[in-house]
Design an enzyme around this catalytic site. Structure first.
Site, PDB file in Angstrom:
ATOM      1  N   ASP A 146       0.822  -1.220   0.000  1.00 34.21           N
ATOM      2  CA  ASP A 146       0.000   0.000   0.000  1.00 34.21           C
ATOM      3  C   ASP A 146       0.850   1.263   0.000  1.00 34.21           C
ATOM      4  OD1 ASP A 146      -2.279  -1.482   0.132  1.00 34.21           O
ATOM      5  OD2 ASP A 146      -3.104  -0.486   1.893  1.00 34.21           O
ATOM      6  N   ASN A 333     -19.852   6.456  -4.673  1.00 27.68           N
ATOM      7  CA  ASN A 333     -21.305   6.326  -4.512  1.00 27.68           C
ATOM      8  C   ASN A 333     -22.038   7.519  -3.916  1.00 27.68           C
ATOM      9  OD1 ASN A 333     -21.787   3.449  -5.355  1.00 27.68           O
ATOM     10  ND2 ASN A 333     -20.207   3.125  -3.808  1.00 27.68           N
TER      11      ASN A 333
END
Length: 396
Positions: A146, A333
């Site tokens: 990451d 979203n």
């Protein structure tokens, strides 16, 4: 054609996706939850249909064996030999890893050495690596970090203004996280913009329960909002983000808590949960705010305000910006959050369309065609990025 597994192992979970490469087709995906318990849950999606089983799965090695058996049982593979490569998400690579890497015993040792930087995640990632080594010892495996994408940050971005020897002796610096996601969406944005990434100045907003912003210039991360740990940066679901460090002893004095207890509050009881007193889940907060709950609205405003400030800061850092990208659960979203974040950015050439902004969970431009700065929604795909790195490093 090669079959590549992308793996994300948590302390009691194992998420997986099986890709057919280089076509990048998802053959199956799923998750094993509650590993170590008698009522562990194995979920696998086959041909769009979800299959679930509750059973005892004592450890990660047992979860791996069960996963491979299910792949055969559902006819996705005929034998274990069909697995050509495995990619493992590893949260922290410290300064040791600036790219994904083929896993060897030496690499495992180096991951162990930086595990104190991510004590909740790296040990679990290593357990996943070991479990696959036990079951598929001859299959090439790749560690995808990451933190690796942010290793291109210059010193003026990653150093804290602390005594310099804290960096040289203890490795105290900004590392940044969500690198695999930021890398995927910025590369995808360049494709959608039809321009070479080397020419672009991009701001990537990875907004989920954990959230981070990255300034990506010429395809390289030059700054990011998370720091030495994923606690820094913007306010998040349960994390405080940046605060005045002198607050920690002050809170200890006022509450009688220990330093560890205060850090626990900053990690798990702060952010939008702390501000709203309702929930860390953005959907709950949007619903409550729509019903007139002032603290839910305040939590949303604080979240958006912090992101908004990073966008302005990174635009200044890069002397301009070509596109802003929204990704991850909230970024993909929530039209409400995107609207709050983008509000007032017209001064820097951001003109967005409220109708286009209604998009949820799919790739779209939400800026007007004439907007000098483009705004995109791009669903992240860390698993695909992992599979691509396996193909590249294992020469498949």
């Amino acid at each position: 054609m090669a079959k590549v597994l992308a793996i994300n192992a948590g302390s009691s979970s194992l998420k997986f996706q099986l890709f057919e490469m280089p076509a990048e087709t998802v053959l199956t995906k799923g998750v094993v939850e509650r590993i170590g318990f008698d009522d562990a849950i194995f979920t696998i999606v086959v041909n769009g249909e979800k299959h679930q089983e509750v059973t005892a799965i004592p450890d990660h090695a047992a979860a791996v064996k069960m996963l491979l058996d299910k792949l055969i049982r559902y006819g996705i593979i005929r034998s274990f030999d069909e697995i050509d490569g495995i990619g493992h998400r590893v949260v922290h690579g410290g300064e040791k890893f600036s790219d994904s890497v083929l896993i060897t015993e030496d690499v495992i040792k180096q991951i162990e050495e930086v595990s104190e930087l991510a004590p909740l995640h790296n040990p679990a990632n290593l357990v996943g690596i070991r479990a696959f080594q036990e079951v598929l010892p001859d299959v090439p495996a790749v560690a995808v970090f990451d933190t690796a994408f942010h290793q291109t940050m210059p010193e003026q971005s990653f150093l804290y203004s602390l005594p310099y020897e804290y960096y040289t002796k203890f490795g105290i610096r900004k590392y940044g996280f969500h690198g695999t996601s930021h890398k995927y969406v910025t590369q995808r944005a360049a494709e959608l913009l039809g321009r070479p990434i080397e020419q672009l100045r991009l701001i990537s907003c990875h907004l989920g329960n954990g959230a981070s912003i990255a300034a990506v210039e010429g395809g390289k991360s030059i700054d990011t909002s998370m720091g030495f740990t994923p606690l820094a940066g913007v306010a998040m679901g349960t994390r405080s983000g940046n605060i005045d460090p002198a607050l920690i002893p002050y809170i200890m004095e006022k509450t009688g808590m220990t330093a560890d207890e205060v850090i626990e509050v900053l990690n798990k009881k702060s952010g939008m949960l702390g501000l709203s007193g309702i929930s860390s889940d953005l959907r709950d907060l949007e619903k409550a705010a729509a019903e007139g709950n002032e603290r839910a609205e305040l939590a949303l405003e604080v979240f958006a305000n912090r992101i908004h400030k990073y966008i302005g800061s990174y635009a200044a850092r890069m002397c301009g910006v070509d596109a802003i990208i929204f990704t991850a659960g909230i970024g993909e979203n929530s039209e409400v959050v995107r609207a709050k974040v983008l509000r007032g950015l017209e001064f820097m050439g951001v003109y967005w369309d409220p109708i286009l902004n209604k998009v949820r969970g799919k790739e779209a431009f939400i800026s007007y065609p004439h907007s000098p700065v483009k705004v995109l929604v791009i669903p992240t795909n860390e698993e695909l990025m992992i599979a691509r790195d396996v193909m590249r490093l294992a020469n498949l």
